[in-house]
Write a protein that holds these residues in place. Structure first.
Motif, PDB file in Angstrom:
ATOM      1  N   THR A   3      -9.182  13.980  -8.386  1.00 25.21           N
ATOM      2  CA  THR A   3      -8.553  14.847  -7.392  1.00 25.21           C
ATOM      3  C   THR A   3      -9.360  14.785  -6.102  1.00 25.21           C
ATOM      4  N   THR A   4      -8.674  14.464  -5.014  1.00 24.15           N
ATOM      5  CA  THR A   4      -9.344  14.344  -3.720  1.00 24.15           C
ATOM      6  C   THR A   4      -8.307  14.572  -2.626  1.00 24.15           C
ATOM      7  N   SER A   5      -8.633  14.239  -1.399  1.00 29.54           N
ATOM      8  CA  SER A   5      -7.691  14.335  -0.295  1.00 29.54           C
ATOM      9  C   SER A   5      -7.588  12.954   0.338  1.00 29.54           C
ATOM     10  N   PHE A   6      -6.438  12.322   0.192  1.00 27.74           N
ATOM     11  CA  PHE A   6      -6.256  10.966   0.697  1.00 27.74           C
ATOM     12  C   PHE A   6      -5.903  10.995   2.178  1.00 27.74           C
ATOM     13  N   THR A   7      -6.569  10.136   2.938  1.00 24.16           N
ATOM     14  CA  THR A   7      -6.283  10.016   4.372  1.00 24.16           C
ATOM     15  C   THR A   7      -6.019   8.565   4.769  1.00 24.16           C
ATOM     16  N   HIS A   8      -6.225   7.636   3.841  1.00 28.18           N
ATOM     17  CA  HIS A   8      -6.044   6.213   4.135  1.00 28.18           C
ATOM     18  C   HIS A   8      -4.952   5.638   3.233  1.00 28.18           C
ATOM     19  N   THR A   9      -4.436   4.495   3.628  1.00 23.31           N
ATOM     20  CA  THR A   9      -3.487   3.781   2.788  1.00 23.31           C
ATOM     21  C   THR A   9      -4.200   3.312   1.522  1.00 23.31           C
ATOM     22  N   LEU A  44      -0.039   7.966  -9.341  1.00 26.62           N
ATOM     23  CA  LEU A  44      -0.606   8.320  -8.038  1.00 26.62           C
ATOM     24  C   LEU A  44       0.308   9.323  -7.355  1.00 26.62           C
ATOM     25  N   ASP A  45      -0.246  10.468  -6.992  1.00 23.61           N
ATOM     26  CA  ASP A  45       0.475  11.462  -6.183  1.00 23.61           C
ATOM     27  C   ASP A  45      -0.299  11.621  -4.892  1.00 23.61           C
ATOM     28  N   TYR A  46       0.188  10.970  -3.843  1.00 23.39           N
ATOM     29  CA  TYR A  46      -0.578  10.904  -2.596  1.00 23.39           C
ATOM     30  C   TYR A  46      -0.727  12.285  -1.959  1.00 23.39           C
ATOM     31  N   GLU A  47       0.376  13.048  -1.880  1.00 28.44           N
ATOM     32  CA  GLU A  47       0.318  14.350  -1.224  1.00 28.44           C
ATOM     33  C   GLU A  47      -0.602  15.317  -1.971  1.00 28.44           C
ATOM     34  N   ARG A  48      -0.558  15.312  -3.290  1.00 26.64           N
ATOM     35  CA  ARG A  48      -1.413  16.208  -4.076  1.00 26.64           C
ATOM     36  C   ARG A  48      -2.837  15.687  -4.187  1.00 26.64           C
ATOM     37  N   GLY A  49      -3.049  14.417  -3.825  1.00 29.01           N
ATOM     38  CA  GLY A  49      -4.385  13.850  -3.863  1.00 29.01           C
ATOM     39  C   GLY A  49      -4.892  13.602  -5.272  1.00 29.01           C
ATOM     40  N   GLY A  68       0.818  -1.196   0.000  1.00 24.98           N
ATOM     41  CA  GLY A  68       0.000   0.000   0.000  1.00 24.98           C
ATOM     42  C   GLY A  68       0.858   1.253   0.000  1.00 24.98           C
ATOM     43  N   PHE A  69       0.234   2.388  -0.355  1.00 26.73           N
ATOM     44  CA  PHE A  69       0.934   3.668  -0.415  1.00 26.73           C
ATOM     45  C   PHE A  69       0.229   4.669   0.498  1.00 26.73           C
ATOM     46  N   ASN A  70       0.997   5.334   1.333  1.00 22.77           N
ATOM     47  CA  ASN A  70       0.430   6.414   2.139  1.00 22.77           C
ATOM     48  C   ASN A  70       1.282   7.678   2.060  1.00 22.77           C
ATOM     49  N   SER A  71       2.137   7.741   1.022  1.00 16.80           N
ATOM     50  CA  SER A  71       2.931   8.937   0.761  1.00 16.80           C
ATOM     51  C   SER A  71       3.611   8.770  -0.593  1.00 16.80           C
ATOM     52  N   GLY A  72       4.157   9.878  -1.114  1.00 18.60           N
ATOM     53  CA  GLY A  72       4.971   9.821  -2.318  1.00 18.60           C
ATOM     54  C   GLY A  72       4.184   9.733  -3.611  1.00 18.60           C
ATOM     55  N   SER A 116     -11.156  -7.931 -22.910  1.00 23.87           N
ATOM     56  CA  SER A 116     -12.267  -7.145 -23.455  1.00 23.87           C
ATOM     57  C   SER A 116     -13.043  -6.433 -22.355  1.00 23.87           C
ATOM     58  N   LEU A 117     -12.766  -6.760 -21.095  1.00 24.69           N
ATOM     59  CA  LEU A 117     -13.360  -6.056 -19.960  1.00 24.69           C
ATOM     60  C   LEU A 117     -12.285  -5.950 -18.895  1.00 24.69           C
ATOM     61  N   TRP A 118     -11.952  -4.722 -18.517  1.00 23.79           N
ATOM     62  CA  TRP A 118     -10.961  -4.540 -17.470  1.00 23.79           C
ATOM     63  C   TRP A 118     -11.303  -3.307 -16.628  1.00 23.79           C
ATOM     64  N   ILE A 119     -10.884  -3.356 -15.381  1.00 25.22           N
ATOM     65  CA  ILE A 119     -11.043  -2.237 -14.441  1.00 25.22           C
ATOM     66  C   ILE A 119      -9.734  -2.150 -13.664  1.00 25.22           C
ATOM     67  N   LEU A 120      -9.202  -0.958 -13.513  1.00 22.05           N
ATOM     68  CA  LEU A 120      -7.978  -0.818 -12.734  1.00 22.05           C
ATOM     69  C   LEU A 120      -7.895   0.574 -12.132  1.00 22.05           C
ATOM     70  N   GLY A 121      -7.164   0.674 -11.052  1.00 24.43           N
ATOM     71  CA  GLY A 121      -7.019   1.942 -10.345  1.00 24.43           C
ATOM     72  C   GLY A 121      -6.482   1.712  -8.961  1.00 24.43           C
ATOM     73  N   VAL A 122      -6.937   2.523  -8.011  1.00 24.17           N
ATOM     74  CA  VAL A 122      -6.517   2.374  -6.614  1.00 24.17           C
ATOM     75  C   VAL A 122      -7.760   2.377  -5.733  1.00 24.17           C
TER      76      VAL A 122
END
Length: 455
Positions: free
Chosen positions: A429-435, A407-412, A339-343, A355-361
């Motif tokens: 664009t959001t504000s991340f507070t969790h891993t 992914l830019d955790y600090e910039r959200g 997991g990422f909680n910084s950087g 033919s069907l995919w989903i990806l992200g965080v």
């Protein structure tokens, strides 16, 4: 036997009447099954009572205690089956009433005693049916609980088998990976030694030529010295006649001696200088660093991961894996192992085979059981040639070969792009507070995480 209570025959672990009691070297007795379970949990062979280590792996059965327990149970059953329990032990009257405060059958004489002053009583027949019904309900609950525990036990046993299988498979993969590294080192060792031997032959050949040259020079000098010494012993007239020629030979032989050539020795630093570092640098050319590694313990049973944990493919058959808390059971998903909680972090995913995919965080704490995964804490893009939405995320309108996730955790921010055409797809664009952890889903075929460096 009548002077002994049930506690005298109770196992110190399960608190029940001993079943197959075994005696330890410290003289304490425990049910055989209770002891084995205690040892499995504690991972040490010690007494559950005094914690003294047992000197035997298989303690002997306490035959005396076993016989006493059997006699005690037999006597207790006989007492319960006889009519003696229907008579008050104090007044020898029939037990016809039930004390609601003490929860005990009593006789008519007991009702008037000081012990039961102001207590309420009911005929035994009245309370018997309600108590039996209550106990029957409780019994059914216990039976269901027992069955549930049996099912859990079966799952635990399968989990143990899966752990053993995982360990064996992982050990094989470790050995294979290290064998590749060992082979690389052996090849590098052989190549380095071969280069050393080649230089050795070149330098030795050069010195052999120098040796031949010096041998020729020595031979010439020897002949000149011998001839000159003979001239010195010749007659005066002969000496004077031959002097110019002899002197010329002496002068020619007095030329500078052959010298050891520069660079004649082995260039040792070429082979030993920073040898581990140079080999490590070359090793970097053959190894790949994948920024995201998949976690097989989270993969839906119909997703199969590659041995290097960088690819996932769909299978029509459920894999024999335990239903552990970390694993998806409805959504065809798998998470990244870290997991990422910084950087800032970046990874490319090859999607052209699906033919069907989903990806992200997603948040590391997001639920994985049931159908609620996409409801919250997911930032993703998806593609389905039929346009069926997973319930969240942004749809990609055209079929792609690759997708890049930034992914830019600090910039959200979580950005998605097509690295082949350098086209921006979407940015959250959001504000991340969790891993946060990467997640992947495909149907059918496969996805592959490509080897690019993390930023």
């Amino acid at each position: 036997m009548a002077s002994l209570s049930e506690d005298d025959f109770s196992c110190p672990v399960c608190k029940e009447i001993f079943k197959k009691p075994v005696v330890l070297s410290c003289s304490h007795s425990v049910c055989k099954e209770c002891l084995q379970q205690f040892w499995r949990i504690k991972k040490t062979q010690e007494c559950p009572v005094c914690r003294r280590r047992s000197s035997r792996d298989d303690p002997p059965v306490n035959l005396v205690l076993k016989n006493l327990c059997e006699s005690f149970l037999k006597e207790r059953n006989e007492v319960r089956s006889s009519g003696s329990e229907k008579i008050c032990s104090l007044h020898h009257e029939k037990l016809k009433l039930f004390c609601l405060e003490d929860k005990q059958p009593v006789c008519v004489v007991c009702v008037n005693s000081q012990k039961h002053d102001n207590h309420k009583f009911r005929p035994i027949d009245e309370v018997l049916s309600s108590y039996k019904e209550e106990l029957s309900t409780a019994l059914k609950s216990l039976q269901k609980k027992l069955q549930h525990n049996e099912n859990i036990k079966g799952k635990f046993e399968k989990t143990v088998e899966h752990i053993e299988s995982q360990a064996e498979h992982t050990e094989r993969q470790i050995k294979q990976q290290f064998e590749k590294l060992h082979q690389f080192l052996r090849d590098e060792e052989e190549a380095t030694i071969t280069a050393l031997r080649e230089e050795e032959e070149q330098k030795k050949q050069m010195m052999k030529e120098k040796l031949e040259e010096i041998n020729t020079h020595i031979s010439t000098l020897s002949h000149t010295i011998k001839d000159t010494e003979e001239m010195m012993r010749a007659s005066d007239v002969c000496f004077l006649k031959e002097f110019p020629v002899t002197m010329e030979r002496v002068q020619i032989s007095s030329q500078p001696d052959p010298q050891t050539p520069s660079g004649a020795l082995i260039h040792v630093p070429r082979y030993l200088g920073n040898l581990p570092f140079r080999v490590w640098k070359k090793m970097q050319d053959i190894v790949q660093n994948t920024p995201v590694i998949l976690d097989p313990n989270t993969a839906h049973p119909r997703l199969v991961l590659s041995d290097d944990l960088t690819s996932v493919r769909y299978s029509r058959i459920n894999q024999p894996v335990p239903d552990n808390p970390e694993r998806f059971d409805c959504d065809l998903c798998v998470l990244g192992s870290e997991g990422f909680n910084s950087g800032t972090h970046c990874w490319d995913v090859e999607v052209k085979q699906s033919s069907l995919w989903i990806l992200g965080v997603t948040t590391a704490s997001n639920q994985r059981k049931g159908r609620g995964f996409y409801k919250t804490g997911v930032w993703s893009v998806w593609y389905d040639q039929y346009g069926v939405s997973p319930g969240s995320g942004v749809r990609v309108e055209r079929k792609l070969d690759r997708v890049r996730v930034n992914l830019d955790y600090e910039r959200g921010t979580v950005s998605f792009s097509d690295p082949v055409t350098n086209t921006h797809l979407h940015t959250f664009t959001t504000s991340f507070t969790h891993t946060l952890v990467p997640f992947f889903s495909c149907y059918p075929s496969s996805l592959r995480i490509l080897s690019i460096s993390s930023q």
